[in-house]
Design an enzyme around this catalytic site. Structure first.
Site, PDB file in Angstrom:
ATOM      1  N   ASP A   1       0.831  -1.203   0.000  1.00 22.08           N
ATOM      2  CA  ASP A   1       0.000   0.000   0.000  1.00 22.08           C
ATOM      3  C   ASP A   1       0.866   1.253   0.000  1.00 22.08           C
ATOM      4  O   ASP A   1       2.081   1.177   0.200  1.00 22.08           O
ATOM      5  CB  ASP A   1      -0.965  -0.003   1.201  1.00 22.08           C
ATOM      6  CG  ASP A   1      -0.334  -0.578   2.459  1.00 22.08           C
ATOM      7  OD1 ASP A   1       0.903  -0.444   2.634  1.00 22.08           O
ATOM      8  OD2 ASP A   1      -1.049  -1.171   3.270  1.00 22.08           O
TER       9      ASP A   1
ATOM     10  N   ASP B   1      -8.418  -2.045  13.783  1.00 24.62           N
ATOM     11  CA  ASP B   1      -9.799  -2.195  13.313  1.00 24.62           C
ATOM     12  C   ASP B   1      -9.960  -3.396  12.380  1.00 24.62           C
ATOM     13  O   ASP B   1     -10.987  -3.540  11.724  1.00 24.62           O
ATOM     14  CB  ASP B   1     -10.269  -0.905  12.610  1.00 24.62           C
ATOM     15  CG  ASP B   1      -9.447  -0.570  11.359  1.00 24.62           C
ATOM     16  OD1 ASP B   1      -8.540  -1.357  10.999  1.00 24.62           O
ATOM     17  OD2 ASP B   1      -9.719   0.471  10.738  1.00 24.62           O
TER      18      ASP B   1
ATOM     19  N   HIS C   1      -8.087  -4.140   9.676  1.00 18.38           N
ATOM     20  CA  HIS C   1      -7.713  -3.992   8.263  1.00 18.38           C
ATOM     21  C   HIS C   1      -6.482  -4.819   7.908  1.00 18.38           C
ATOM     22  O   HIS C   1      -5.642  -5.091   8.753  1.00 18.38           O
ATOM     23  CB  HIS C   1      -7.536  -2.514   7.871  1.00 18.38           C
ATOM     24  CG  HIS C   1      -6.364  -1.806   8.474  1.00 18.38           C
ATOM     25  ND1 HIS C   1      -6.442  -0.548   9.028  1.00 18.38           N
ATOM     26  CD2 HIS C   1      -5.051  -2.153   8.600  1.00 18.38           C
ATOM     27  CE1 HIS C   1      -5.248  -0.175   9.445  1.00 18.38           C
ATOM     28  NE2 HIS C   1      -4.395  -1.127   9.203  1.00 18.38           N
TER      29      HIS C   1
ATOM     30  N   GLU D   1      -9.995  -1.022   4.804  1.00 15.04           N
ATOM     31  CA  GLU D   1     -10.660  -0.713   6.066  1.00 15.04           C
ATOM     32  C   GLU D   1     -11.978  -1.508   6.165  1.00 15.04           C
ATOM     33  O   GLU D   1     -12.418  -2.107   5.183  1.00 15.04           O
ATOM     34  CB  GLU D   1     -10.925   0.800   6.131  1.00 15.04           C
ATOM     35  CG  GLU D   1      -9.644   1.653   6.183  1.00 15.04           C
ATOM     36  CD  GLU D   1      -8.910   1.610   7.524  1.00 15.04           C
ATOM     37  OE1 GLU D   1      -8.953   0.584   8.231  1.00 15.04           O
ATOM     38  OE2 GLU D   1      -8.263   2.632   7.871  1.00 15.04           O
TER      39      GLU D   1
HETATM   40  C1  F6R Z   1       0.971  -1.192   6.237  1.00  9.68           C
HETATM   41  C2  F6R Z   1      -0.236  -2.017   6.300  1.00  9.68           C
HETATM   42  C3  F6R Z   1      -1.107  -1.978   7.500  1.00  9.68           C
HETATM   43  C4  F6R Z   1      -0.339  -2.283   8.789  1.00  9.68           C
HETATM   44  C5  F6R Z   1      -1.279  -2.166   9.982  1.00  9.68           C
HETATM   45  C6  F6R Z   1      -0.563  -2.430  11.287  1.00  9.68           C
HETATM   46  O1  F6R Z   1       1.654  -1.413   5.011  1.00  9.68           O
HETATM   47  O2  F6R Z   1      -0.536  -2.680   5.372  1.00  9.68           O
HETATM   48  O3  F6R Z   1      -2.146  -2.919   7.340  1.00  9.68           O
HETATM   49  O4  F6R Z   1       0.203  -3.557   8.699  1.00  9.68           O
HETATM   50  O5  F6R Z   1      -1.843  -0.899  10.012  1.00  9.68           O
HETATM   51  O6  F6R Z   1       0.403  -1.451  11.488  1.00  9.68           O
HETATM   52  P1  F6R Z   1       1.483  -1.603  12.665  1.00  9.68           P
HETATM   53  O7  F6R Z   1       2.296  -2.769  12.311  1.00  9.68           O
HETATM   54  O8  F6R Z   1       2.272  -0.330  12.633  1.00  9.68           O
HETATM   55  O9  F6R Z   1       0.696  -1.798  13.907  1.00  9.68           O
END
Ligand code: F6R
Length: 260
Positions: free
Chosen positions: A67, A136, A138, A143
């Site tokens: 992403d 959440d 995702h 989302e």
């Molecule tokens: C980032 C991504 C997100 C993160 C998620 C958890 O490339 O795809 O899905 O993996 O937001 O983020 P952290 O690891 O910082 O808690």
């Protein structure tokens, strides 16, 4: 879906790095899908140690992004392109030539999204996609209520996700509202999905994703639809799993030759 409960994040990082090393031994030019954020850092550290120790040859690996923020100026240190280059590509001794990512600064975002899906397919598809999970639920930045069939497209971050990510910026206002993310349908095309979750803040999302129904409101529950999905969780992230005892027994009894 295999659930592996590990004592801590570093052990999870080692376990996943071992699986990536095995993949690269079988297929040196494997396409590795990487995530950003804090969770995967122990994996990248473990891979770097292997490369430095000479036990892993990652020189032909190809890396692709999950992403990207939309609207950050080119070269911004928190753009996910910059993060992946810094945390993964450079430490593995690779160059930008081995890297694929969507263009978050494109004038035509819809075309950039379609182009990225095409580029992934033309590269032969993702061999192993590393995922984190949002508080959440995702995956990528799909989302809650993202279509389970979605392709790479623009999404709007929830307030909760922007707050979660504000630690990487000077303040909440600087966190972009929009991202390009591989869709859930795109993610499900990878040959092996490996989700790492660490810390108590992820416990509820993990329990819903693993033990709840498959539902768009918990995007990570889509992993239940994948024939080869591995969820690696530390004790804190596993703390709400009803079947934790079963998952531990299963992993402990796993034949030594069988990788994740
Ligand atoms: C980032 C991504 C997100 C993160 C998620 C958890 O490339 O795809 O899905 O993996 O937001 O983020 P952290 O690891 O910082 O808690």
């Amino acid at each position: 879906m295999e659930i592996v409960i590990v004592p801590d994040a570093a052990t999870g990082g080692e376990l996943i790095a071992r699986a990536i090393a095995e993949l690269l031994t079988d297929k040196p030019d494997a396409l590795l899908g990487v995530a950003t954020g804090s969770t995967p850092l122990p994996v990248y550290r473990a891979l770097k140690s292997r490369v430095e120790a000479g036990t892993l040859d990652a020189s032909r690996a190809r890396i692709c992004q999950l992403d990207e923020y939309v609207g950050l100026p080119e070269g911004h240190p928190e753009s996910y392109r910059a993060v992946v280059l810094r945390e993964v590509v450079e430490p593995l001794g690779l160059t930008e030539a081995s890297f694929l990512g969507p263009d978050g600064a494109a004038a035509d975002i819809a075309a950039a999204c379609a182009a990225y899906d095409r580029a992934l397919a033309e590269a032969g598809g993702v061999d192993l996609q590393l995922l984190g999970i949002g508080t959440d639920g995702h995956i990528g930045f799909n989302e809650p209520c993202s279509s389970l069939a979605s392709r790479t497209r623009i999404k709007t971050l929830t307030h909760q996700t922007r707050e979660d990510n504000a630690r990487f910026f000077d303040n909440l206002d600087e966190v972009p509202h929009h991202v390009i993310t591989q869709g859930i349908g795109t993610i499900l095309e990878a040959r092996h999905l490996v989700l790492l979750a660490t810390g108590e803040a992820k416990a509820e999302a993990v329990a819903l994703a693993v033990e709840g129904p498959v539902a768009a409101v918990v995007p990570a529950s889509a992993l239940q639809l994948h024939p080869h999905a591995t969820v690696v969780v530390d004790e804190a992230a596993a703390s709400r799993l009803r079947l934790a005892g079963y998952f531990r027994e299963t992993y402990a009894a796993k034949p030594a030759w069988q990788s994740i």
